[in-house]
Write an enzyme that holds these catalytic residues in place. Structure first.
Site, short mmCIF file in Angstrom:
data_model
loop_
_atom_site.label_atom_id
_atom_site.label_comp_id
_atom_site.label_asym_id
_atom_site.label_seq_id
_atom_site.Cartn_x
_atom_site.Cartn_y
_atom_site.Cartn_z
N SER A 71 19.45 49.90 7.76
CA SER A 71 20.77 50.24 8.29
C SER A 71 21.73 49.09 8.04
O SER A 71 21.35 48.03 7.52
CB SER A 71 20.69 50.51 9.80
OG SER A 71 20.33 49.33 10.50
N LYS A 72 22.98 49.29 8.44
CA LYS A 72 24.02 48.28 8.18
C LYS A 72 23.75 46.96 8.88
O LYS A 72 24.25 45.92 8.46
CB LYS A 72 25.39 48.83 8.59
CG LYS A 72 25.93 49.89 7.63
CD LYS A 72 27.37 50.21 7.93
CE LYS A 72 27.94 51.21 6.92
NZ LYS A 72 27.98 50.65 5.57
N ARG A 73 22.94 47.00 9.94
CA ARG A 73 22.65 45.73 10.61
C ARG A 73 21.79 44.81 9.74
O ARG A 73 21.67 43.62 10.02
CB ARG A 73 21.97 45.98 11.95
CG ARG A 73 20.56 46.55 11.88
CD ARG A 73 20.05 46.90 13.27
NE ARG A 73 18.75 47.55 13.23
CZ ARG A 73 17.60 46.90 13.26
NH1 ARG A 73 17.59 45.58 13.32
NH2 ARG A 73 16.46 47.54 13.24
N HIS A 74 21.22 45.37 8.67
CA HIS A 74 20.42 44.55 7.75
C HIS A 74 21.26 44.05 6.57
O HIS A 74 20.73 43.44 5.65
CB HIS A 74 19.23 45.35 7.24
CG HIS A 74 18.31 45.82 8.32
ND1 HIS A 74 18.24 47.13 8.73
CD2 HIS A 74 17.45 45.13 9.12
CE1 HIS A 74 17.35 47.24 9.71
NE2 HIS A 74 16.86 46.04 9.96
N GLY A 75 22.56 44.31 6.61
CA GLY A 75 23.44 43.87 5.53
C GLY A 75 23.96 45.05 4.74
O GLY A 75 23.96 46.19 5.20
#
Length: 487
Positions: free
Chosen positions: A253-257
């Site tokens: 997801s976006k929390r991983h970049g």
């Protein structure tokens, strides 16, 4: 083997995710390896979420990655249209055939009725299956309800016994119990076909030989095989590739970049690096190396070497790989990627283009992305206002710091040619005269002219900055040191 024909069929409801890009790449490599065709199809029947902006973004992303298609919505190919929203007449032909053969039926159960039945099953701790309420409606009953203006869905009659087998080229034999499936919807009440129906018609009519797609679609495959069987159509070979997971094995997801192709592009990654990295997420070329160009990958690609296990996303490896490509790239291919931002910053003008390219060429081996280059070259175009904290304590705030910088000033002021070799000789000779290590002059000088403890070779940096700039920055550093001493 008959002609290989594969497709990438994204829904234009968002950006091109790296999972989708990896699927497109595997399809493209398989087609090119086998001398086949790669088809681009847009599955845009979700009218509430599909947008032209997303469609354009997907097409732009594929082009940026270098994945060309033989047939697609741009007019290539003879099996179109290649947008599902333009294929309603084609679907209707097969819908009529299923109704006439009794393999499908109109269902007039309302959404509220279905919801109540689902909630009742939940309360009874049972899995909900549509009970086939409208399966036995007579033609007269169907006609009456249609004349009343009711908007039915159309459901496929699913066998209640037996198993459906998927012979998957990646996962082997996978069996599904038919008793666990209900009569699923193939046409919604608004007349639009559902995914599991439309994809079958599209793949058959476009003569797709192999369906290579994400693992999450494996559960849809038995339903699609049932549609093929109901219509008496041959189905393609299936290959479901593993998911891409985050380092903690959670869903990416976006929390991983960055997770979309456009984000990677905007952050300064090169398409060659991203393609190379994506290819190795779930595929092993069978040889001990990491760097492959597309031509080499085409020659090596085989579905037998695609792993069943989830691929783990590793941004560190991607950054390393991008740094390699950035270093190896021709300067003329790197320059267009940075020139616009450099002009916005005021660092690039028509008059200093040659100089700017020399600066970039000097530092780019230290950059992981194109955007990193701007950080690496900043001190060439802006004056030094601050100094690295660790460098201050180690190289400036020492009793002999000003004297050592004096020695450097004397050396570079009198050197005849302000070139890296002559500068190096002059400073090393001065260090020898002072009976100290050359590093004792080199490190404070680097900090003085760049504000940093880490740069490319000091003497190459000095040559590019020029004599006047180096002298000015060293003198300013001496003033800074004296101010610190007096505080």
């Amino acid at each position: 083997m008959d002609e290989v024909r594969v497709r990438f069929a994204p829904s234009p409801t968002g950006t091109l995710h790296i999972g989708g890009a990896r699927t497109a790449l595997f399809n493209w490599l398989f087609a090119r390896h086998n001398g086949g065709k790669f088809v681009l199809r847009l599955e845009d029947t979700d009218t509430t979420r599909s947008t032209e902006v997303s469609a354009d973004g997907i097409i732009e992303g594929l082009k940026w990655l270098g994945l060309d298609w033989d047939e697609g919505p741009d007019g290539k190919g003879s099996f179109g249209p290649y947008r599902q929203s333009e294929r309603l007449e084609i679907y209707q032909h097969y819908i009529d055939a299923l109704i006439e053969s009794g393999q499908a039926y109109y269902c007039f159960c309302s959404a509220d009725e279905i919801k109540m039945e689902r909630e009742k099953a939940y309360q009874e701790k049972k899995d909900y299956k549509y009970p086939g309420t409208c399966r036995s409606l007579s033609p007269a009953q169907v006609k009456e309800k249609l004349e009343q203006g009711l908007k039915p869905v159309i459901r496929l009659k699913v066998p209640s016994t037996g198993i459906t087998v998927v012979h998957d080229l990646v996962r082997g034999k996978v069996e599904f119990d038919n008793a666990l499936l209900d009569d699923f919807i193939i046409v919604k009440s608004d007349g639009w076909p559902t995914y599991n129906f439309a994809v079958v018609i599209d793949d058959y009519s476009m003569k797709i030989s192999h369906v290579i797609r994400a693992e999450e679609h494996l559960s849809n495959t038995p339903k699609q095989i049932m549609v093929y069987n109901a219509l008496g159509l041959p189905y393609p070979e299936f290959a479901h590739v593993s998911m891409i997971l985050a380092p903690d094995r959670s869903k990416l997801s976006k929390r991983h970049g960055a997770t979309s192709v456009q984000e990677f592009r905007d952050e300064g990654y090169l398409p060659e690096a991203l393609v190379n990295y994506l290819a190795l997420l779930g595929w092993s070329p069978g040889i001990e190396q990491d760097i492959f160009n597309l031509e080499t990958m085409v020659g090596l690609f085989d579905l037998k070497n695609v792993s069943r296990s989830a691929a783990i996303y590793d941004i560190t490896k991607l950054a390393w790989m991008n740094g390699h490509y950035l270093t190896q790239a021709n300067m003329e291919s790197v320059f267009p990627l940075i020139k616009n931002k450099a002009r916005e910053l005021g660092w690039l003008t028509d008059e200093n283009t040659a100089y700017f390219k020399k600066v970039v060429d000097l530092v780019r081996s230290r950059a992981k992305t194109v955007m990193d280059i701007f950080n690496e070259i900043e001190y060439f175009f802006n004056s030094v206002e601050t100094y690295d904290e660790k460098g201050l304590n180690k190289h400036f705030l020492k009793p002999e710091a000003v004297n050592k910088l004096d020695a450097v000033l004397n050396s570079i002021s009198t050197v005849s040619a302000f070139t890296a070799p002559d500068l190096e000789k002059a400073i090393r000779d001065r260090a020898a005269d002072m009976n100290i290590k050359a590093a004792e002059l080199i490190h404070p000088t680097r900090l003085a002219i760049s504000g940093r403890t880490n740069t490319p070779g000091l003497f190459e940096v000095m040559e590019l900055l020029g004599r006047d700039c180096c002298i000015e920055r060293i003198r300013r550093a001496q003033e800074y040191i004296e101010q610190k001493k007096s505080q």
